[in-house]
Each structure stands twice: as C-alpha cells, then as structure tokens.
Design an enzyme around this catalytic site. Structure first.
Site: not given
Length: 159
Positions: A17, A41, A90, A127
């Site tokens: 990040h 969440k 990614r 994460s």
C-alpha cells in the site's frame, strides 16, 4: 491543484500500500487515502486506528491526507474535487475486477482511474495474508512498517 485518491480498507496498511501511496504522492499535489467503512465487515483494527497508523506512516510525504468514507467512492471524489483514483494492480486477476470498477466510476461521475503496477516485491501481498500469517506467529516484519508491526503484534496478543 492535482488531486487523487488511493482507496482501500487498509486493515492493516502494508508496504505494498505504502509503495502505491508514495508513487501517487510524487505524481499528484495532494493524495487522499480513503479508508473504506464497511459495516458488514469486522476489521482487526477500528477505522480510527487505521487512520492514525496511516497518518503516521505517510507523514514523511507531506501531501497525503487520510480520511474515512462510507458509500460511493465517486461521492467522496465529488465532495473533494478529486478527478482521479489511483489503484495498484498485483496480477491480471486484480485487473478484471478493477477495470469494471473503473468503468463504473467513470460512467457515474467522470472520475478517471490510474492503474499502477505493484512493485514485484509486493505482488503477493495483501492485508488478509499479513493478518493470517501474523495470527499464526509468522514473521511479517518485512511486509509492514515497524509501527504497524508493533500495533499488529499488540492487537494479536490481546485477542
């Protein structure tokens, strides 16, 4: 003033990040880090804790602002006159999802999305993986800033 936003949950913020935020901060006059609030969440860190950690680890850049948001990212952008979203990619699998989001955001508001390829060093990093490895006692010291490692270790000791 050229503004952009780097959105995410940042639970916790990783070196991947930070790489994207640092690169965006060299391209834009002002970069907002928008910490998403998702009521569905339950994060490891509360929103305010994430904001505090991000502010501390991005302080050196000087042009990064950190705020939370709930709702549509394009509304966050409109309210702050931000014309660009910066996202790290990614892998090809990221691109499929992110392209749909970019097209939707542009269609809703005209906000553009800039994709920055992730540094290969962090191409596997998320994460979720950091939390999982840390939960099982694995070494994540090379994946997060020292301040985040300290907070993560403390949180996992308490829980």
């Amino acid at each position: 003033m050229r503004r952009a936003v780097c959105p995410g949950s940042f639970d916790p913020i990783t070196n991947g990040h930070l790489d994207i935020i640092a690169r965006a901060s060299s391209l834009y006059d002002e970069v907002y880090v928008a910490v998403m609030i998702n009521q569905a969440k339950k994060g490891l860190f509360e929103i305010e804790e994430r904001i505090d950690l991000i502010r501390q680890v991005t302080a050196e850049y000087g042009n990064v602002r950190v705020e939370s948001f709930h709702g549509l990212l394009v509304d966050f952008c409109k309210q702050r006159e931000i014309p660009a979203i910066v996202k790290g990619l990614r892998a090809v699998s990221d691109f499929d999802y992110e392209l749909q989001m970019a097209q939707m955001n542009n269609g809703l508001s005209g906000v553009e999305t800039l994709f920055i390829p992730t540094n290969p060093t962090y191409s596997f990093l998320s994460s979720s993986l950091v939390k999982e490895v840390a939960t099982w006692g694995g070494d994540v010291s090379h994946l997060v800033p020292p301040l985040v490692l300290e907070a993560l270790s403390e949180r996992l000791r308490r829980d």
